[in-house]
Write an enzyme that holds these catalytic residues in place. Structure first.
Site, short mmCIF file in Angstrom:
data_model
loop_
_atom_site.label_atom_id
_atom_site.label_comp_id
_atom_site.label_asym_id
_atom_site.label_seq_id
_atom_site.Cartn_x
_atom_site.Cartn_y
_atom_site.Cartn_z
N ASP A 117 33.94 7.46 -35.05
CA ASP A 117 34.87 7.05 -34.10
C ASP A 117 34.86 5.45 -33.97
OD1 ASP A 117 35.96 9.49 -33.46
OD2 ASP A 117 34.79 9.70 -31.66
N ASP A 136 42.17 11.68 -35.01
CA ASP A 136 42.44 12.21 -33.53
C ASP A 136 43.90 11.98 -33.34
OD1 ASP A 136 39.74 12.99 -33.21
OD2 ASP A 136 39.27 10.95 -32.30
#
EC number: 3.4.23.36
Length: 159
Positions: A117, A136
């Protein structure tokens, strides 16, 4: 099916390319953070071993493989669902985005053991502590699109 495949492939490539560029080429994994357009857009390195927002975070190999399996099952189920019903192009694109995002995170779990991330966004005096990635975004946009563009109009294909 071609539209679903192309949207999934595009999402998967965009996700993996963005992670490679930001985390590896720009060295985010070494420096930890970069302010791009503060506070709206910042890069913050994160290793997510759980699901969104670090929920169900675990270092256990079993959890890793269960999350991989869950992502693959959901992807197959979405494609199967749309394959057996007639839906518009926006539904098919949405499905492809969801599948491509899910497979992007699966690729991370296979390559690294966790999901990379790096995106952090804040606004309006609210400091967001969470990081996420393009996969995401694609999963969220795809799921939202499946809800918004369905309208209950799906019909079984004629035999």
């Amino acid at each position: 099916m071609l539209v679903i495949f192309l949207a999934a492939l595009g999402a998967l490539i965009a996700d993996q390319a963005s992670k490679y560029l930001v985390v590896h080429m720009m060295g985010l994994s070494q420096i930890g953070s970069m302010d791009i357009l503060p506070p709206v857009l910042n890069f913050r390195y994160g290793e997510n071993r759980g699901i969104n927002f670090g929920l169900l975070d675990s270092d256990a190999e079993l959890a890793r493989w269960l999350l991989i399996g869950f992502s693959v099952v959901i992807s197959v189920a979405v494609v199967w669902w749309l394959r057996h019903r007639r839906h518009g192009i926006m539904m098919r694109i949405s499905a492809g985005l969801l599948v491509g995002g899910a497979l992007g995170n699966v690729a991370d779990r296979l390559l690294y053991g966790y999901v990379l991330d790096f995106l952090n966004m804040s606004c309006c005096g609210i400091a967001n502590p969470f990081v996420f990635n393009l996969a995401d975004v694609f999963i969220f946009a795809g799921a939202l699109g499946l809800i918004l563009f369905d309208g209950g109009k799906g019909r079984k294909k004629a035999a």
